[in-house]
Design an enzyme around this catalytic site. Structure first.
Site, PDB file in Angstrom:
ATOM      1  N   GLU A 179     -23.809 -16.537 -10.196  1.00  0.00           N
ATOM      2  CA  GLU A 179     -23.798 -18.011 -10.101  1.00  0.00           C
ATOM      3  C   GLU A 179     -24.788 -18.587  -9.084  1.00  0.00           C
ATOM      4  O   GLU A 179     -24.424 -19.434  -8.275  1.00  0.00           O
ATOM      5  CB  GLU A 179     -22.379 -18.490  -9.774  1.00  0.00           C
ATOM      6  CG  GLU A 179     -21.343 -18.012 -10.781  1.00  0.00           C
ATOM      7  CD  GLU A 179     -19.923 -18.468 -10.459  1.00  0.00           C
ATOM      8  OE1 GLU A 179     -19.718 -19.094  -9.418  1.00  0.00           O
ATOM      9  OE2 GLU A 179     -19.032 -18.185 -11.271  1.00  0.00           O
ATOM     10  N   GLU A 289     -16.669 -12.739 -18.934  1.00  0.00           N
ATOM     11  CA  GLU A 289     -15.400 -13.323 -18.447  1.00  0.00           C
ATOM     12  C   GLU A 289     -14.782 -14.216 -19.513  1.00  0.00           C
ATOM     13  O   GLU A 289     -14.331 -15.332 -19.237  1.00  0.00           O
ATOM     14  CB  GLU A 289     -15.652 -14.123 -17.152  1.00  0.00           C
ATOM     15  CG  GLU A 289     -16.353 -13.308 -16.080  1.00  0.00           C
ATOM     16  CD  GLU A 289     -16.600 -14.059 -14.780  1.00  0.00           C
ATOM     17  OE1 GLU A 289     -15.998 -15.134 -14.570  1.00  0.00           O
ATOM     18  OE2 GLU A 289     -17.391 -13.571 -13.972  1.00  0.00           O
TER      19      GLU A 289
HETATM   20  C1  XIL Z   1     -11.786 -15.792 -10.153  1.00  0.00           C
HETATM   21  C2  XIL Z   1     -10.522 -14.954 -10.132  1.00  0.00           C
HETATM   22  O1  XIL Z   1     -10.072 -14.782 -11.454  1.00  0.00           O
HETATM   23  C3  XIL Z   1      -9.472 -15.639  -9.306  1.00  0.00           C
HETATM   24  O2  XIL Z   1      -8.344 -14.782  -9.151  1.00  0.00           O
HETATM   25  C4  XIL Z   1     -10.014 -15.990  -7.938  1.00  0.00           C
HETATM   26  O3  XIL Z   1      -9.049 -16.731  -7.220  1.00  0.00           O
HETATM   27  C5  XIL Z   1     -11.283 -16.805  -8.060  1.00  0.00           C
HETATM   28  O4  XIL Z   1     -12.219 -16.078  -8.846  1.00  0.00           O
HETATM   29  N1  XIL Z   1     -16.401 -16.706 -12.117  1.00  0.00           N
HETATM   30  C6  XIL Z   1     -16.416 -15.431 -11.602  1.00  0.00           C
HETATM   31  C7  XIL Z   1     -15.139 -14.769 -11.266  1.00  0.00           C
HETATM   32  O5  XIL Z   1     -17.485 -14.812 -11.517  1.00  0.00           O
HETATM   33  O6  XIL Z   1     -15.262 -13.894 -10.197  1.00  0.00           O
HETATM   34  C8  XIL Z   1     -14.043 -15.773 -11.000  1.00  0.00           C
HETATM   35  O7  XIL Z   1     -12.809 -15.057 -10.807  1.00  0.00           O
HETATM   36  C9  XIL Z   1     -13.943 -16.768 -12.120  1.00  0.00           C
HETATM   37  C10 XIL Z   1     -15.233 -17.533 -12.261  1.00  0.00           C
END
Ligand code: XIL
Length: 405
Positions: A179, A289
């Protein structure tokens, strides 16, 4: 004809797999990594031994984000049955794993790696450099002031060498930088103004992170990972970042498209366009994701409203048949396209196991959207129902829209 050669080849064809089998059999699961068998994944909806990973055997690995609760609870049987790749949801992020200069928390990360090795599941590492869940100490010197660029990059290098080095040979792909691209509609603002960017006075940390990761584990596949990668404005910014890395011969193998999607986003054309663009650079793609929330857009404050004013959340209808139908259609659309692009796609990973627990449910204390039980039930958690398994870990209809093709 030289039979001895033929025989030697035949021998090798038998002996090598046999040796590999013996070695693999020696990799024992410790009792703590045996799955919790009180739950038999998929027994009610479907008795077949096949999991989603098997339906996609000739396409790409199917992964899931895991944490301690899923690894050591009833989710574990489902994980082993349905998936052949895992990503630690939080346990390898910089802050959790490296909370201060001389402290590394290996326990959970090691646990995930051991679980995956024991069940012969692939592991994606997530992630080596991010502005969130960061190791805040890295940005500050003993005087509490921001460190120099040189010291920050040295700390980044030490971190990457230690973490990627520890799991060398076990983690096949890393999200190296997460990101780093700006979200605004300003097309001239490519990079996110994070601590990394500000202290380095530019994006050098991105290239540096990839070079360190490659040095630490030359075999690992290295990915740049981001969300909204199909959004027309952000897509172009990500493309510019990737093109620069490729042109500068930075060791990058591909792009992670996070795929936190909605019922109507992305459109099929947006998804294809994003895939066409990055693959034209010779990069692979992983959907890293995936989840598709059924949350409806929140009402926006009226023009002229007091700045900062928030609107009451939209009514929360729950997982209605209408929303389910839209989710099914969106999942089907996505996987139809994934299969068409299979030569570029090297895995598709879901973010969490089932609708019983999704990271989306808690976001914004429930005020940013969501859908939960009856409208009369006040809830701070608004469920997003974004995955392929329901709250009882049963396969949803959306599962079959993806598995039956
Ligand atoms: C999220 C997790 O799922 C949560 O448990 C945590 O509180 C915050 O992060 N993008 C990403 C992930 O790259 O690492 C994130 O994961 C969600 C958004």
């Amino acid at each position: 004809m030289n039979f001895s050669i033929v025989n030697k080849k035949a021998d090798r064809g038998f002996v090598l797999p046999a040796i590999a089998f013996i070695i693999l059999s020696l990799v024992q699961c410790t009792p703590k990594h045996q799955v919790v068998s009180s739950f038999q994944a998929g027994t009610t909806a479907d008795n077949s031994k096949k999991g989603l990973k098997d339906y996609y055997k000739s396409y790409f690995p199917i992964g899931v984000a895991v944490n301690m609760a899923s690894l050591h609870g009833p989710d574990s049987a489902l994980i082993v049955k349905e998936f052949n790749s895992v990503t630690p949801e939080n346990d390898m992020k910089m802050g959790p794993i490296h909370p201060s200069e001389d402290v590394y928390n290996w326990k959970n990360a090691d646990d995930i790696v051991d679980f995956a090795v024991c069940h012969r599941i692939k592991i994606r590492g997530h992630n080596l450099c991010w502005h969130n869940q960061e190791a805040a100490w890295m940005f500050k010197g003993v005087d509490g002031k921001p460190v120099t660029k040189e010291l920050l990059l040295k700390r980044l290098k030490d971190h990457i060498f230690t973490v990627a080095g520890r799991y060398k040979g076990k983690i096949y792909a890393w999200d190296v930088v997460n990101e780093a691209v700006d979200d605004s509609d300003d097309t001239t603002q490519i990079y996110r103004k994070s601590n990394w960017y500000n202290i380095c006075d530019g994006p050098d940390f991105i290239e540096a992170a990839f070079r360190y990761a490659h040095e630490a584990d030359p075999q690992a596949k290295l990915y740049y990972n981001d969300y909204n990668s199909e959004h027309p404005v952000k897509r172009e910014k990500i493309y510019k970042l990737l093109k620069k890395l490729v042109d500068d011969h930075v060791p990058i193998d591909g792009v992670g498209m996070q795929a936190h999607w909605k019922l109507n986003e992305p459109s099929p054309n947006e998804l294809r366009k994003a895939l066409d663009e990055v693959t034209s650079l010779g990069l692979k793609v992983q959907f890293t994701e995936l989840d598709i929330t059924i949350r409806l857009p929140q009402p926006k404050p009226a023009p002229g409203a007091t700045p900062g004013a928030t609107m009451p959340p939209a009514p929360d209808p729950g997982y209605t048949p209408e929303l389910e139908a839209k989710q099914i259609a969106q999942y089907k659309m996505a996987f139809d396209i994934f299969r068409q692009y299979k030569k570029f796609i090297t895995s598709v990973t879901f973010w969490n196991v089932s609708d019983r627990y999704s990271w989306l449910d808690q976001r914004g204390g429930g005020l940013t959207g969501g859908a939960a039980a009856g409208a009369n039930t006040p809830r701070t958690v608004r469920k997003a129902y974004p995955l392929l398994f329901d709250e009882n870990r049963e396969r949803k209809n959306a599962y079959w829209s993806v598995a039956n093709f």
